[in-house]
Motif scaffolding. Sequence first.
Motif, PDB file in Angstrom:
ATOM      1  N   GLU A  16       0.827  -1.203   0.000  1.00 53.66           N
ATOM      2  CA  GLU A  16       0.000   0.000   0.000  1.00 53.66           C
ATOM      3  C   GLU A  16       0.864   1.258   0.000  1.00 53.66           C
ATOM      4  O   GLU A  16       0.493   2.267  -0.601  1.00 53.66           O
ATOM      5  N   LEU A  17       2.021   1.185   0.674  1.00 50.91           N
ATOM      6  CA  LEU A  17       2.951   2.311   0.626  1.00 50.91           C
ATOM      7  C   LEU A  17       3.386   2.556  -0.815  1.00 50.91           C
ATOM      8  O   LEU A  17       3.419   3.702  -1.274  1.00 50.91           O
ATOM      9  N   GLY A  18       3.718   1.478  -1.525  1.00 47.78           N
ATOM     10  CA  GLY A  18       4.127   1.622  -2.919  1.00 47.78           C
ATOM     11  C   GLY A  18       3.035   2.250  -3.762  1.00 47.78           C
ATOM     12  O   GLY A  18       3.311   3.114  -4.613  1.00 47.78           O
ATOM     13  N   GLU A  19       1.790   1.850  -3.519  1.00 48.42           N
ATOM     14  CA  GLU A  19       0.667   2.425  -4.260  1.00 48.42           C
ATOM     15  C   GLU A  19       0.519   3.911  -3.956  1.00 48.42           C
ATOM     16  O   GLU A  19       0.265   4.725  -4.847  1.00 48.42           O
ATOM     17  N   ASP A  20       0.693   4.278  -2.676  1.00 45.73           N
ATOM     18  CA  ASP A  20       0.599   5.691  -2.297  1.00 45.73           C
ATOM     19  C   ASP A  20       1.697   6.517  -2.965  1.00 45.73           C
ATOM     20  O   ASP A  20       1.452   7.637  -3.423  1.00 45.73           O
ATOM     21  N   ILE A  21       2.902   5.973  -2.993  1.00 46.87           N
ATOM     22  CA  ILE A  21       4.022   6.695  -3.595  1.00 46.87           C
ATOM     23  C   ILE A  21       3.756   6.969  -5.069  1.00 46.87           C
ATOM     24  O   ILE A  21       4.078   8.040  -5.587  1.00 46.87           O
ATOM     25  N   VAL A  22       3.127   6.009  -5.727  1.00 47.14           N
ATOM     26  CA  VAL A  22       2.844   6.158  -7.156  1.00 47.14           C
ATOM     27  C   VAL A  22       1.649   7.076  -7.404  1.00 47.14           C
ATOM     28  O   VAL A  22       1.675   7.924  -8.312  1.00 47.14           O
ATOM     29  N   ARG A  28      -0.171   9.180  -5.080  1.00 48.85           N
ATOM     30  CA  ARG A  28      -0.415  10.410  -4.313  1.00 48.85           C
ATOM     31  C   ARG A  28       0.838  11.280  -4.341  1.00 48.85           C
ATOM     32  O   ARG A  28       1.835  10.975  -3.675  1.00 48.85           O
ATOM     33  N   PRO A  29       0.804  12.372  -5.102  1.00 47.14           N
ATOM     34  CA  PRO A  29       2.010  13.192  -5.303  1.00 47.14           C
ATOM     35  C   PRO A  29       2.657  13.683  -4.010  1.00 47.14           C
ATOM     36  O   PRO A  29       3.879  13.735  -3.915  1.00 47.14           O
ATOM     37  N   TYR A  30       1.853  14.042  -3.008  1.00 44.92           N
ATOM     38  CA  TYR A  30       2.473  14.559  -1.786  1.00 44.92           C
ATOM     39  C   TYR A  30       3.225  13.453  -1.035  1.00 44.92           C
ATOM     40  O   TYR A  30       4.224  13.723  -0.358  1.00 44.92           O
ATOM     41  N   ILE A  31       2.763  12.201  -1.180  1.00 42.68           N
ATOM     42  CA  ILE A  31       3.501  11.073  -0.606  1.00 42.68           C
ATOM     43  C   ILE A  31       4.784  10.839  -1.406  1.00 42.68           C
ATOM     44  O   ILE A  31       5.850  10.574  -0.829  1.00 42.68           O
ATOM     45  N   THR A  32       4.694  10.952  -2.711  1.00 42.59           N
ATOM     46  CA  THR A  32       5.880  10.796  -3.569  1.00 42.59           C
ATOM     47  C   THR A  32       6.966  11.786  -3.174  1.00 42.59           C
ATOM     48  O   THR A  32       8.133  11.420  -2.980  1.00 42.59           O
ATOM     49  N   ILE A  33       6.564  13.054  -3.046  1.00 43.02           N
ATOM     50  CA  ILE A  33       7.516  14.111  -2.677  1.00 43.02           C
ATOM     51  C   ILE A  33       8.062  13.872  -1.278  1.00 43.02           C
ATOM     52  O   ILE A  33       9.270  13.981  -1.028  1.00 43.02           O
ATOM     53  N   GLY A  34       7.176  13.541  -0.345  1.00 40.68           N
ATOM     54  CA  GLY A  34       7.611  13.345   1.038  1.00 40.68           C
ATOM     55  C   GLY A  34       8.556  12.167   1.187  1.00 40.68           C
ATOM     56  O   GLY A  34       9.562  12.262   1.901  1.00 40.68           O
ATOM     57  N   PHE A  35       8.250  11.063   0.510  1.00 44.37           N
ATOM     58  CA  PHE A  35       9.113   9.891   0.630  1.00 44.37           C
ATOM     59  C   PHE A  35      10.456  10.138  -0.050  1.00 44.37           C
ATOM     60  O   PHE A  35      11.498   9.666   0.439  1.00 44.37           O
ATOM     61  N   THR A  36      10.448  10.880  -1.135  1.00 44.20           N
ATOM     62  CA  THR A  36      11.708  11.249  -1.795  1.00 44.20           C
ATOM     63  C   THR A  36      12.582  12.071  -0.858  1.00 44.20           C
ATOM     64  O   THR A  36      13.789  11.827  -0.734  1.00 44.20           O
ATOM     65  N   ALA A  37      11.957  13.037  -0.179  1.00 42.06           N
ATOM     66  CA  ALA A  37      12.699  13.863   0.777  1.00 42.06           C
ATOM     67  C   ALA A  37      13.248  12.995   1.910  1.00 42.06           C
ATOM     68  O   ALA A  37      14.383  13.186   2.364  1.00 42.06           O
ATOM     69  N   TRP A  38      12.435  12.032   2.370  1.00 44.49           N
ATOM     70  CA  TRP A  38      12.880  11.147   3.460  1.00 44.49           C
ATOM     71  C   TRP A  38      14.083  10.319   3.025  1.00 44.49           C
ATOM     72  O   TRP A  38      15.042  10.162   3.788  1.00 44.49           O
ATOM     73  N   LEU A  39      14.055   9.775   1.822  1.00 45.62           N
ATOM     74  CA  LEU A  39      15.184   8.987   1.327  1.00 45.62           C
ATOM     75  C   LEU A  39      16.453   9.830   1.234  1.00 45.62           C
ATOM     76  O   LEU A  39      17.553   9.359   1.546  1.00 45.62           O
ATOM     77  N   MET A  40      16.298  11.081   0.816  1.00 46.58           N
ATOM     78  CA  MET A  40      17.455  11.983   0.752  1.00 46.58           C
ATOM     79  C   MET A  40      18.006  12.258   2.148  1.00 46.58           C
ATOM     80  O   MET A  40      19.229  12.255   2.361  1.00 46.58           O
ATOM     81  N   LEU A  41      17.104  12.483   3.095  1.00 48.27           N
ATOM     82  CA  LEU A  41      17.536  12.743   4.469  1.00 48.27           C
ATOM     83  C   LEU A  41      18.206  11.506   5.056  1.00 48.27           C
ATOM     84  O   LEU A  41      19.205  11.615   5.787  1.00 48.27           O
ATOM     85  N   PHE A  42      17.679  10.339   4.721  1.00 46.08           N
ATOM     86  CA  PHE A  42      18.299   9.082   5.139  1.00 46.08           C
ATOM     87  C   PHE A  42      19.726   8.982   4.580  1.00 46.08           C
ATOM     88  O   PHE A  42      20.658   8.569   5.289  1.00 46.08           O
ATOM     89  N   THR A  43      19.898   9.364   3.332  1.00 49.04           N
ATOM     90  CA  THR A  43      21.232   9.343   2.706  1.00 49.04           C
ATOM     91  C   THR A  43      22.200  10.241   3.454  1.00 49.04           C
ATOM     92  O   THR A  43      23.353   9.863   3.712  1.00 49.04           O
ATOM     93  N   LEU A  44      21.742  11.428   3.848  1.00 49.21           N
ATOM     94  CA  LEU A  44      22.613  12.336   4.605  1.00 49.21           C
ATOM     95  C   LEU A  44      22.947  11.755   5.974  1.00 49.21           C
ATOM     96  O   LEU A  44      24.082  11.882   6.443  1.00 49.21           O
ATOM     97  N   ALA A  45      21.961  11.108   6.602  1.00 50.20           N
ATOM     98  CA  ALA A  45      22.188  10.554   7.940  1.00 50.20           C
ATOM     99  C   ALA A  45      23.220   9.435   7.912  1.00 50.20           C
ATOM    100  O   ALA A  45      24.120   9.386   8.756  1.00 50.20           O
ATOM    101  N   VAL A  46      23.102   8.521   6.945  1.00 48.88           N
ATOM    102  CA  VAL A  46      24.012   7.373   6.924  1.00 48.88           C
ATOM    103  C   VAL A  46      25.406   7.748   6.433  1.00 48.88           C
ATOM    104  O   VAL A  46      26.362   6.992   6.653  1.00 48.88           O
ATOM    105  N   THR A  47      25.532   8.906   5.794  1.00 43.37           N
ATOM    106  CA  THR A  47      26.865   9.345   5.349  1.00 43.37           C
ATOM    107  C   THR A  47      27.462  10.401   6.269  1.00 43.37           C
ATOM    108  O   THR A  47      28.493  10.986   5.950  1.00 43.37           O
ATOM    109  N   SER A  48      26.836  10.626   7.425  1.00 42.98           N
ATOM    110  CA  SER A  48      27.346  11.664   8.327  1.00 42.98           C
ATOM    111  C   SER A  48      28.493  11.221   9.242  1.00 42.98           C
ATOM    112  O   SER A  48      29.310  12.062   9.628  1.00 42.98           O
ATOM    113  N   PRO A  49      28.620   9.927   9.605  1.00 40.82           N
ATOM    114  CA  PRO A  49      29.747   9.536  10.461  1.00 40.82           C
ATOM    115  C   PRO A  49      31.100   9.843   9.811  1.00 40.82           C
ATOM    116  O   PRO A  49      31.248   9.741   8.581  1.00 40.82           O
TER     117      PRO A  49
END
Length: 202
Positions: free
Chosen positions: A100-106, A108-129
């Motif tokens: 259902e998350l995958g369906e929402d991402i496809v 619902r545009p605001y979910i698409t944008i939000g999840f994209t932002a989350w993935l980017m923030l995740f990338t910054l977090a895991v590369t911060s050490p």
Amino acid sequence: MIRRLKVVIWIAAFAPLAWLVRDGLRDDLTADPVKYITHFTGRTALIILFITLSITPIRRLTGWNGIVRLRRLVGLFSFFYAVIHLLIYLAFDRGFVFTELGEDIVKRPYITIGFTAWLMLFTLAVTSPLAVVRRLGGKRWRAIHRLVYVIPVLGVIHFTWAQKKDIRLPLVYAAVLGGIFAVRMVQWAAGRAGVGDPARSS
């Protein structure tokens, strides 16, 4: 000094969560508690991200170079609230049904944008050490961490589209973000012109 400030940051960063828990114990989370918690944690993540973006301008205005040592910690707290924000959505809106998350991402545009932002923030977090910074190399690490300029823009768009009708508060956030970017641009231009120090990474 920096150690004491880090303690202050830990206390301040957990204050919104403590506030949320207090409201929950008082049964004061409005008529729609899931929506309230989801929006609260999302706004908190955005605010802390704005603070992270403000650290470099503050350094340049004050000449206090030590403040940049606090930037990673502040940024990680933004990710902390973004994780809670996503988990609340997954748990209560989708019951951890990832199809259902995958369906929402496809769909619902605001979910698409939000999840994209989350993935980017995740990338910054895991590369911060520091170990990861050394492994990536400074140039590659700085290129990745330029996402910090994209994430808040996507976050504000996500917030605006999620609101649907009353977008007054998202517009306030957009204005604040615009102000932060304007200050950074002025400082960058001044650095290029030889006034003050040259612009550095986020």
